[in-house]
Design a protein around this motif. Structure first.
Motif, PDB file in Angstrom:
ATOM      1  N   CYS A 171       4.383   8.544  -4.184  1.00  0.00           N
ATOM      2  CA  CYS A 171       3.101   8.823  -4.865  1.00  0.00           C
ATOM      3  C   CYS A 171       2.696   7.755  -5.876  1.00  0.00           C
ATOM      4  CB  CYS A 171       3.154  10.186  -5.535  1.00  0.00           C
ATOM      5  SG  CYS A 171       4.523  10.358  -6.696  1.00  0.00           S
ATOM      6  N   ILE A 221      12.938  11.895  -5.738  1.00  0.00           N
ATOM      7  CA  ILE A 221      13.913  11.773  -4.638  1.00  0.00           C
ATOM      8  C   ILE A 221      13.448  10.740  -3.624  1.00  0.00           C
ATOM      9  CG2 ILE A 221      14.852  14.120  -4.804  1.00  0.00           C
ATOM     10  CD1 ILE A 221      13.081  14.822  -2.346  1.00  0.00           C
ATOM     11  N   ASP A 222      14.385  10.255  -2.835  1.00  0.00           N
ATOM     12  CA  ASP A 222      14.090   9.329  -1.750  1.00  0.00           C
ATOM     13  C   ASP A 222      13.481  10.111  -0.579  1.00  0.00           C
ATOM     14  OD1 ASP A 222      14.617   7.607   0.688  1.00  0.00           O
ATOM     15  OD2 ASP A 222      15.502   6.332  -0.851  1.00  0.00           O
ATOM     16  N   PHE A 236       0.927   3.320   2.027  1.00  0.00           N
ATOM     17  CA  PHE A 236       1.842   2.177   1.959  1.00  0.00           C
ATOM     18  C   PHE A 236       3.255   2.591   1.576  1.00  0.00           C
ATOM     19  CE2 PHE A 236      -2.466   0.561   1.115  1.00  0.00           C
ATOM     20  CZ  PHE A 236      -2.603  -0.134   2.306  1.00  0.00           C
ATOM     21  N   LEU A 268       4.906  -0.097 -11.666  1.00  0.00           N
ATOM     22  CA  LEU A 268       4.104   1.104 -11.940  1.00  0.00           C
ATOM     23  C   LEU A 268       3.897   1.277 -13.436  1.00  0.00           C
ATOM     24  CD1 LEU A 268       5.800   3.489  -9.346  1.00  0.00           C
ATOM     25  CD2 LEU A 268       3.559   2.413  -9.144  1.00  0.00           C
TER      26      LEU A 268
HETATM   27  C1  LIG Z   1       3.480   0.305  -2.283  1.00  0.00           C
HETATM   28  S1  LIG Z   1       3.830   1.558  -3.479  1.00  0.00           S
HETATM   29  C2  LIG Z   1       2.548   2.705  -3.059  1.00  0.00           C
HETATM   30  C3  LIG Z   1       2.216   3.641  -4.182  1.00  0.00           C
HETATM   31  C4  LIG Z   1       1.019   4.545  -3.898  1.00  0.00           C
HETATM   32  N1  LIG Z   1       1.233   5.360  -2.722  1.00  0.00           N
HETATM   33  C5  LIG Z   1      -0.224   3.706  -3.748  1.00  0.00           C
HETATM   34  O1  LIG Z   1      -0.726   3.534  -2.626  1.00  0.00           O
HETATM   35  O2  LIG Z   1      -0.707   3.210  -4.780  1.00  0.00           O
HETATM   36  C6  LIG Z   1       5.297   2.312  -2.830  1.00  0.00           C
HETATM   37  C7  LIG Z   1       5.773   3.526  -3.625  1.00  0.00           C
HETATM   38  O3  LIG Z   1       6.779   4.164  -2.873  1.00  0.00           O
HETATM   39  C8  LIG Z   1       7.944   4.366  -3.654  1.00  0.00           C
HETATM   40  N2  LIG Z   1       9.073   4.281  -2.724  1.00  0.00           N
HETATM   41  C9  LIG Z   1       9.594   3.181  -2.126  1.00  0.00           C
HETATM   42  N3  LIG Z   1      10.572   3.513  -1.284  1.00  0.00           N
HETATM   43  C10 LIG Z   1      10.668   4.872  -1.322  1.00  0.00           C
HETATM   44  C11 LIG Z   1      11.470   5.825  -0.653  1.00  0.00           C
HETATM   45  N4  LIG Z   1      12.405   5.441   0.233  1.00  0.00           N
HETATM   46  N5  LIG Z   1      11.296   7.139  -0.934  1.00  0.00           N
HETATM   47  C12 LIG Z   1      10.359   7.548  -1.825  1.00  0.00           C
HETATM   48  N6  LIG Z   1       9.564   6.691  -2.503  1.00  0.00           N
HETATM   49  C13 LIG Z   1       9.708   5.372  -2.247  1.00  0.00           C
HETATM   50  C14 LIG Z   1       7.897   3.292  -4.721  1.00  0.00           C
HETATM   51  O4  LIG Z   1       8.621   3.679  -5.878  1.00  0.00           O
HETATM   52  C15 LIG Z   1       6.398   3.188  -4.976  1.00  0.00           C
HETATM   53  O5  LIG Z   1       5.963   4.120  -5.927  1.00  0.00           O
END
Ligand SMILES: C[S@@+](CC[C@H](N)C(=O)[O-])C[C@H]1O[C@@H](n2cnc3c(N)ncnc32)[C@H](O)[C@@H]1O
Length: 249
Positions: free
Chosen positions: A52, A99-100, A118, A10
């Motif tokens: 996000c 947060i997760d 995604f 990112l």
């Molecule tokens: C494939 S990227 C998608 C980013 C954005 N939604 C896009 O479509 O461009 C996945 C995103 O989800 C975050 N992520 C992965 N696992 C996660 C979790 N368990 N909880 C929250 N965020 C998470 C990652 O840090 C990353 O920013």
């Protein structure tokens, strides 16, 4: 995938730009446009965006008048999202939490809409997440997620036994596996209305990125095949690698 992976990715892909509230001007893909259409009129609504990334969707929705809370495990994502929101003058309508997704039960708020792109296939344990998500959505609220899709047995086999071997490119790490029908069933257990939509057929074009290394000839052939399938053979849409899942309580 790890927080470190997303912080790095990112950080490299972040671009500070004006987001003008027009879907077409923002170069969204057909699936992203479809997702935004399914969200409907979001003015004044409370929206939760999960995962996000660099904040494009969050800021876009805030510019359309939504109050957006977004979450992500990457601290770079949260910083970038707030920078983008400030640059676009909507930071007062955006709350970004580091947060997760599995912690959503701790957010002291309920939402009219939950969305994301995604992200669902990253969340574990997914069964628990689906239950918690249902708890943070207001009655009458809805969830719309753009996701990958491993319904096709052929893609499942390729993902499990071929990708990453025999010269076939791999773009994910071992901790990540695409969204499977069994996870859709977990959503169905917690929500009464669940429908999948397909805004494009993404299948043959996977060959281009994984095997033909973006060769121009194969880009046009595989793109053509995908468009023919989408238009004339809608039965196969369910096997598209891209789907939009819409569900409500
Ligand atoms: C494939 S990227 C998608 C980013 C954005 N939604 C896009 O479509 O461009 C996945 C995103 O989800 C975050 N992520 C992965 N696992 C996660 C979790 N368990 N909880 C929250 N965020 C998470 C990652 O840090 C990353 O920013």
């Amino acid at each position: 995938m790890s927080k470190e992976f997303w912080n790095k990715t990112l950080g490299q892909s972040f671009e500070i730009k004006k987001i003008d509230g027009s879907i077409l001007d923002n170069n969204f893909s057909p699936s992203e446009r479809y997702l935004i259409d399914l969200l409907g009129d979001i003015r004044g609504k409370s929206v939760l965006e999960i995962g996000c990334g660099n904040g494009n969707l969050t800021v876009f929705l805030a510019k359309l008048g939504a109050k957006v809370t977004c979450i992500d495990t990457s601290n770079v994502s949260i910083q970038n999202t707030m920078r983008l929101a400030e640059y676009n003058g909507v930071d007062s309508n955006v709350k970004a939490l580091n947060i997760d997704a599995i912690m959503i039960g701790q957010i002291d708020e309920k939402f009219d809409i939950a969305t994301g792109s995604f992200i669902l296939h990253h969340i574990e344990p997914f069964n628990d997440f689906a239950r918690l998500l249902s708890g943070v959505i207001n009655k009458g609220g809805k969830c719309v997620f753009l996701e990958n899709n491993l319904r096709s047995p052929l893609l499942w086999f390729a993902k499990k036994f071929v990708v990453g071997k025999l010269g076939v490119a791999k773009f994910s790490d071992d901790s990540e596996f695409p969204f499977e029908p069994r996870e859709l069933d977990m959503i169905k257990k917690n929500f009464s209305y669940v429908k999948t939509h397909y805004a494009e057929f993404v299948f043959f074009q996977l060959l281009v990125s994984h095997i033909f290394r973006n060769n121009k000839f194969f880009i046009s052939v595989c793109g053509f095949l995908d468009r023919v399938f989408y238009k004339y053979l809608p039965f196969f849409n369910r096997y598209s690698y891209r789907q939009i899942i819409c569900f409500s309580k």
